[in-house]
Design an enzyme around this catalytic site. Structure first.
Site, PDB file in Angstrom:
ATOM      1  NE  ARG A  48      -4.138  -1.844   0.382  1.00 45.77           N
ATOM      2  CZ  ARG A  48      -4.219  -3.101  -0.037  1.00 45.77           C
ATOM      3  NH1 ARG A  48      -3.193  -3.622  -0.714  1.00 45.77           N
ATOM      4  NH2 ARG A  48      -5.293  -3.822   0.197  1.00 45.77           N
ATOM      5  CB  SER A  57      -8.633  -1.418   4.052  1.00 45.19           C
ATOM      6  OG  SER A  57      -8.896  -2.719   3.641  1.00 45.19           O
ATOM      7  CD  GLU A 104      -5.745   0.950   2.138  1.00 45.13           C
ATOM      8  OE1 GLU A 104      -6.708   1.313   1.467  1.00 45.13           O
ATOM      9  OE2 GLU A 104      -5.462  -0.239   2.359  1.00 45.13           O
TER      10      GLU A 104
HETATM   11  N1  EPU Z   1     -10.540 -10.237  10.578  1.00 48.92           N
HETATM   12  C1  EPU Z   1     -11.228 -10.222  11.760  1.00 48.92           C
HETATM   13  N2  EPU Z   1     -12.220  -9.309  11.911  1.00 48.92           N
HETATM   14  C2  EPU Z   1     -12.550  -8.417  10.940  1.00 48.92           C
HETATM   15  C3  EPU Z   1     -11.827  -8.416   9.747  1.00 48.92           C
HETATM   16  C4  EPU Z   1     -10.808  -9.336   9.577  1.00 48.92           C
HETATM   17  O1  EPU Z   1     -10.972 -11.011  12.666  1.00 48.92           O
HETATM   18  O2  EPU Z   1     -13.487  -7.633  11.164  1.00 48.92           O
HETATM   19  C5  EPU Z   1      -9.507 -11.275  10.359  1.00 48.92           C
HETATM   20  C6  EPU Z   1     -10.030 -12.320   9.370  1.00 48.92           C
HETATM   21  O3  EPU Z   1     -10.745 -13.324  10.002  1.00 48.92           O
HETATM   22  C7  EPU Z   1      -8.753 -12.844   8.778  1.00 48.92           C
HETATM   23  C8  EPU Z   1      -7.842 -11.631   8.783  1.00 48.92           C
HETATM   24  O4  EPU Z   1      -8.370 -10.714   9.744  1.00 48.92           O
HETATM   25  O5  EPU Z   1      -8.189 -13.827   9.588  1.00 48.92           O
HETATM   26  C9  EPU Z   1      -7.680 -10.988   7.438  1.00 48.92           C
HETATM   27  O6  EPU Z   1      -8.952 -10.557   6.951  1.00 48.92           O
HETATM   28  P1  EPU Z   1      -9.264 -10.396   5.380  1.00 48.92           P
HETATM   29  O7  EPU Z   1      -8.880 -11.613   4.630  1.00 48.92           O
HETATM   30  O8  EPU Z   1     -10.678  -9.916   5.259  1.00 48.92           O
HETATM   31  O9  EPU Z   1      -8.264  -9.302   4.896  1.00 48.92           O
HETATM   32  P2  EPU Z   1      -7.740  -7.952   5.532  1.00 48.92           P
HETATM   33  O10 EPU Z   1      -6.324  -8.135   5.936  1.00 48.92           O
HETATM   34  O11 EPU Z   1      -8.688  -7.498   6.569  1.00 48.92           O
HETATM   35  C10 EPU Z   1      -6.772  -7.054   3.275  1.00 48.92           C
HETATM   36  C11 EPU Z   1      -6.836  -5.798   2.451  1.00 48.92           C
HETATM   37  C12 EPU Z   1      -8.136  -5.711   1.680  1.00 48.92           C
HETATM   38  C13 EPU Z   1      -8.237  -6.922   0.778  1.00 48.92           C
HETATM   39  C14 EPU Z   1      -8.150  -8.190   1.652  1.00 48.92           C
HETATM   40  C15 EPU Z   1      -8.092  -9.435   0.816  1.00 48.92           C
HETATM   41  C16 EPU Z   1      -5.462  -4.192   3.637  1.00 48.92           C
HETATM   42  C17 EPU Z   1      -5.435  -2.940   4.455  1.00 48.92           C
HETATM   43  N3  EPU Z   1      -6.671  -4.630   3.295  1.00 48.92           N
HETATM   44  O12 EPU Z   1      -7.792  -6.962   4.268  1.00 48.92           O
HETATM   45  O13 EPU Z   1      -8.059  -4.548   0.854  1.00 48.92           O
HETATM   46  O14 EPU Z   1      -9.460  -6.927   0.051  1.00 48.92           O
HETATM   47  O15 EPU Z   1      -6.930  -8.171   2.432  1.00 48.92           O
HETATM   48  O16 EPU Z   1      -6.857  -9.500   0.161  1.00 48.92           O
HETATM   49  O17 EPU Z   1      -4.401  -4.732   3.327  1.00 48.92           O
HETATM   50  C18 EPU Z   1      -8.611  -2.246   0.653  1.00 48.92           C
HETATM   51  O18 EPU Z   1      -7.403  -2.017   0.619  1.00 48.92           O
HETATM   52  O19 EPU Z   1      -9.456  -1.310   0.574  1.00 48.92           O
HETATM   53  C19 EPU Z   1      -9.083  -3.615   0.813  1.00 48.92           C
HETATM   54  C20 EPU Z   1     -10.373  -3.919   0.973  1.00 48.92           C
END
Ligand code: EPU
Length: 338
Positions: free
Chosen positions: A162, A237, A333
């Site tokens: 990012r 995000s 972000e």
């Molecule tokens: N999780 C929670 N609670 C929540 C959200 C997430 O416990 O409310 C846990 C999930 O269970 C999982 C982990 O956190 O174990 C990761 O969650 P997720 O796969 O949804 O991905 P993320 O790390 O929360 C990132 C990106 C997203 C992208 C997803 C999928 C960033 C800041 N965000 O989210 O990007 O869609 O991975 O690759 O890196 C964006 O940048 O706008 C965006 C949506």
């Protein structure tokens, strides 16, 4: 070039914040961009693209240049690859669909990301195991000081999680006018290792997925977790996932062995901010019209009439609580326009 005055930006930012621009102008070409930048009667210019990664906290007293130049052209191709030059104003997801319809591979995991193509390099957008840097060839950008168009190679963009040159040394100096992507024409390299994609494909009994299948799986996952900005204002995000040292991670994981994490290297670990925020009790919380999404705690939402400051206040409360509970600093972000 038509200049409007005292224009609401509500439909120009995906948070749906009702801030105003004192002056506003559509930019459909590099020539219009140059001409607009030279308008001395409006000394302050503000570059606005898809408005999908920003939180506006006040009216913008400037000439807002809405970058809206369209067009996709083939730069070159051989039997395996195609280079596509996409103008900055092309909507990202529509462009992704355009490539998938033609069986050009590489963008499928990044389906349904809001925003326009020109801003994709700035924060090196990414989702489900793929980042822009994996398909990026080069981009063109107009240097504001000299009005010259410069080509940035992959290396010059200095991509990171990012992050890029355009968020650091290059910040505020350039307007990206087009992005050239290198995509596959055959033998597509599918990236389905992300758990949610595997599960979605299995659910659909899809054992030999095409790029279209992967794109559809990503669309289904995103729709189930992330709010559609057309229905509920948001900016994806809101926070970045924090990276911590091995030392800090060891203490953290001893106290919270159930926490998810990604090991980036022997020394660096990434912890999902969504998990940290949920543990602090914010998931689904609403204060006035500012809220934390019920399915993904990383996403802040505008239920209708939140101001940018309402959202910012909530964000700051979250940052403080996460710091107090876990000793981990999370950072936004999105670009906060103050
Ligand atoms: N999780 C929670 N609670 C929540 C959200 C997430 O416990 O409310 C846990 C999930 O269970 C999982 C982990 O956190 O174990 C990761 O969650 P997720 O796969 O949804 O991905 P993320 O790390 O929360 C990132 C990106 C997203 C992208 C997803 C999928 C960033 C800041 N965000 O989210 O990007 O869609 O991975 O690759 O890196 C964006 O940048 O706008 C965006 C949506």
């Amino acid at each position: 070039m038509q200049i409007k005055h005292n224009t609401s930006l509500k439909t120009y930012n995906t948070f749906g914040i009702n801030a105003k621009a004192s002056h506003f102008c559509e930019i459909n070409s590099i020539d219009t961009l140059r001409a607009a930048l030279q308008l001395n009667e409006y000394p302050t210019k503000f570059i606005l693209s898809g408005g999908s990664n920003m939180l506006i906290t006040k009216d913008i007293d400037a000439l807002v240049l809405h970058i809206n130049n369209k067009g996709i052209t083939v730069v070159s191709e051989d039997k395996d690859h195609i280079l596509l030059k996409v103008n900055a104003g092309e909507n990202w997801h529509q462009m992704v669909q355009w490539t998938i319809e033609r069986n050009y591979g590489g963008l499928e995991n990044m389906s349904l990301i809001p925003g326009n193509t020109g801003t994709a390099p700035i924060q090196n957008i990414g989702a489900y195991g793929v980042e822009l840097k994996d398909v990026f060839h080069s981009c063109e950008a107009l240097e504001i000081a000299t009005q010259k168009v410069r080509t940035f190679t992959h290396a010059a963009c200095n991509f990171n999680y990012r992050d890029s040159y355009f968020k650091n040394e290059g910040k505020g100096k350039y307007v990206i006018t087009s992005v050239t992507l290198k995509l596959t024409k055959k033998n597509h390299i599918l990236n389905t290792s992300y758990g949610a994609i595997e599960a979605e494909l299995a659910k659909n009994n899809c054992h030999n997925p095409t790029i279209k299948d992967v794109s559809n799986a990503v669309i289904a996952i995103r729709k189930s977790k992330l709010p559609d900005p057309a229905e509920l204002g948001n900016s994806g995000s809101f926070f970045k996932n924090p990276m911590v040292s091995r030392l800090k991670f060891n203490t953290f994981s001893e106290e919270h062995p159930e926490a998810p994490y990604y090991k980036l290297s022997e020394e660096l670990y990434k912890i999902p901010a969504g998990w940290l925020i949920e543990q602090c009790g914010f998931k689904g919380k609403r204060i006035g019209d500012a809220g934390v999404h019920k399915n993904q705690a990383l996403v802040l939402v505008n239920y209708g009439n939140a101001t940018g400051n309402d959202i910012l206040k909530l964000a700051n409360t979250i940052i403080k609580n996460v710091k107090e509970k876990f000793g981990i600093q999370i950072t936004p972000e999105v670009n906060i326009i103050k």
